[in-house]
Design a protein around this motif. Structure first.
Motif, PDB file in Angstrom:
ATOM      1  N   PRO A 123       0.816  -1.227   0.000  1.00 42.25           N
ATOM      2  CA  PRO A 123       0.000   0.000   0.000  1.00 42.25           C
ATOM      3  C   PRO A 123       0.844   1.269   0.000  1.00 42.25           C
ATOM      4  CG  PRO A 123      -0.851  -1.567   1.586  1.00 42.25           C
ATOM      5  CD  PRO A 123       0.478  -2.100   1.129  1.00 42.25           C
ATOM      6  N   VAL A 124       1.989   1.214   0.710  1.00 48.93           N
ATOM      7  CA  VAL A 124       2.876   2.390   0.751  1.00 48.93           C
ATOM      8  C   VAL A 124       3.453   2.676  -0.623  1.00 48.93           C
ATOM      9  CG1 VAL A 124       4.999   3.319   1.736  1.00 48.93           C
ATOM     10  CG2 VAL A 124       3.440   2.012   3.181  1.00 48.93           C
TER      11      VAL A 124
ATOM     12  N   CYS B 179       2.753   5.977  -2.777  1.00 48.45           N
ATOM     13  CA  CYS B 179       3.862   6.810  -3.266  1.00 48.45           C
ATOM     14  C   CYS B 179       3.834   6.938  -4.782  1.00 48.45           C
ATOM     15  CB  CYS B 179       5.196   6.219  -2.808  1.00 48.45           C
ATOM     16  SG  CYS B 179       5.497   6.399  -1.042  1.00 48.45           S
ATOM     17  N   SER B 180       3.496   5.858  -5.466  1.00 50.93           N
ATOM     18  CA  SER B 180       3.420   5.876  -6.931  1.00 50.93           C
ATOM     19  C   SER B 180       2.319   6.812  -7.409  1.00 50.93           C
ATOM     20  CB  SER B 180       3.173   4.457  -7.462  1.00 50.93           C
ATOM     21  OG  SER B 180       4.218   3.584  -7.095  1.00 50.93           O
ATOM     22  N   VAL B 181       1.163   6.723  -6.730  1.00 50.95           N
ATOM     23  CA  VAL B 181       0.041   7.612  -7.099  1.00 50.95           C
ATOM     24  C   VAL B 181       0.417   9.061  -6.845  1.00 50.95           C
ATOM     25  CG1 VAL B 181      -2.315   8.276  -6.503  1.00 50.95           C
ATOM     26  CG2 VAL B 181      -1.729   5.860  -6.744  1.00 50.95           C
ATOM     27  N   LEU B 182       1.049   9.307  -5.694  1.00 48.09           N
ATOM     28  CA  LEU B 182       1.458  10.672  -5.361  1.00 48.09           C
ATOM     29  C   LEU B 182       2.476  11.204  -6.364  1.00 48.09           C
ATOM     30  CD1 LEU B 182       1.250  13.004  -3.354  1.00 48.09           C
ATOM     31  CD2 LEU B 182       3.083  11.936  -2.027  1.00 48.09           C
TER      32      LEU B 182
ATOM     33  N   LEU C  17       0.750  11.940  -9.595  1.00 45.32           N
ATOM     34  CA  LEU C  17      -0.029  13.176  -9.460  1.00 45.32           C
ATOM     35  C   LEU C  17       0.874  14.403  -9.568  1.00 45.32           C
ATOM     36  CD1 LEU C  17      -2.790  14.434  -8.900  1.00 45.32           C
ATOM     37  CD2 LEU C  17      -2.284  14.260  -6.455  1.00 45.32           C
ATOM     38  N   ILE C  18       2.042  14.331  -8.930  1.00 38.41           N
ATOM     39  CA  ILE C  18       2.995  15.444  -8.996  1.00 38.41           C
ATOM     40  C   ILE C  18       3.476  15.656 -10.434  1.00 38.41           C
ATOM     41  CG2 ILE C  18       5.308  16.194  -8.300  1.00 38.41           C
ATOM     42  CD1 ILE C  18       4.782  14.862  -5.587  1.00 38.41           C
ATOM     43  N   VAL C  19       3.764  14.557 -11.128  1.00 39.08           N
ATOM     44  CA  VAL C  19       4.218  14.655 -12.520  1.00 39.08           C
ATOM     45  C   VAL C  19       3.132  15.263 -13.398  1.00 39.08           C
ATOM     46  CG1 VAL C  19       4.891  13.321 -14.557  1.00 39.08           C
ATOM     47  CG2 VAL C  19       5.887  12.778 -12.331  1.00 39.08           C
ATOM     48  N   VAL C  20       1.883  14.796 -13.209  1.00 42.90           N
ATOM     49  CA  VAL C  20       0.762  15.331 -14.001  1.00 42.90           C
ATOM     50  C   VAL C  20       0.579  16.817 -13.730  1.00 42.90           C
ATOM     51  CG1 VAL C  20      -1.740  15.278 -14.314  1.00 42.90           C
ATOM     52  CG2 VAL C  20      -0.434  13.139 -14.242  1.00 42.90           C
ATOM     53  N   LEU C  21       0.612  17.200 -12.452  1.00 42.43           N
ATOM     54  CA  LEU C  21       0.462  18.622 -12.099  1.00 42.43           C
ATOM     55  C   LEU C  21       1.600  19.456 -12.685  1.00 42.43           C
ATOM     56  CD1 LEU C  21      -0.719  18.439  -8.368  1.00 42.43           C
ATOM     57  CD2 LEU C  21      -2.047  19.155 -10.363  1.00 42.43           C
TER      58      LEU C  21
END
Length: 199
Positions: free
Chosen positions: A5-6, A10-13, A16-20
């Motif tokens: 889950p961690v 972290c992958s989703v976060l 998200l940072i890359v997309v932003l």
């Protein structure tokens, strides 16, 4: 098992940072890309309240009372207000400073155009006592309407726009006009060029 889950979080976060970051960069280089303001200066009129180059006893010196109206138009293409400092217009006659006007600092709204007017009062004594004045006037004494006095105006505008509260766009512009003034006919023609500096 607990690490999965961690790792997912972290992958989703990270994704998200890359997309932003991509969206932010795309917006910066398209919608919010810094653009220089467009500045145009126009000599709109010349007012001559007195012009006399012939002896008028007891006064035998040439006399001249003249002022120029200059419109300065600033077009702001940015998605943020452009705040500018004092707009200075300088007037020269054969390179000799003979007048200046200052329009106080102001602001041009985002993606709008604003025109500020300036009146430059010509320092007539500097013009008539210039060694170039006789050379401009003497050949046309028999045809007074054709007397032409050459002036040059230089208008400078400098300011900045702040996009998204982060990006500061600093820009300055100088507009130089060669002005041919016919004081007897009260007519003026002008040819202007503009330069812009960013940063």
């Amino acid at each position: 098992m607990k690490r999965k889950p961690v790792v997912i979080c972290c992958s989703v976060l990270l994704a998200l940072i890359v997309v932003l970051a991509i969206v932010f960069v795309a917006l910066y280089f398209t919608v919010f890309r810094p653009r220089s303001p467009h500045v145009v200066a126009t000599v709109v009129s010349t007012r001559v309240s007195h012009f006399n180059v012939t002896p008028d006893f007891p006064i035998v010196l040439p006399r001249l009372n003249m002022s120029m109206d200059v419109d300065v138009t600033v077009k702001n293409p940015n998605y943020a207000a452009f705040r500018y400092g004092d707009v200075v217009t300088e007037l020269t006659y054969h390179g000799l400073p003979v007048g200046q006007s200052v329009v106080l600092a102001g602001e041009v709204g985002a993606r709008t155009t604003q025109t500020v007017g300036a009146t430059v009062v010509v320092q007539a004594d500097k013009v008539v006592f210039s060694p170039d004045f006789i050379g401009d006037v003497l050949p046309k004494l028999l045809d007074l309407p054709d007397i032409m006095l050459p002036f040059q105006t230089r208008t400078t505008v400098a300011g900045k726009a702040v996009v998204l509260g982060t990006f500061k766009i600093r820009a300055s512009s100088a507009v130089t006009c060669s002005v041919s003034t016919y004081p007897v006919k009260q007519e003026t023609t002008a040819d202007c060029t503009s330069t812009v500096n960013i940063g």
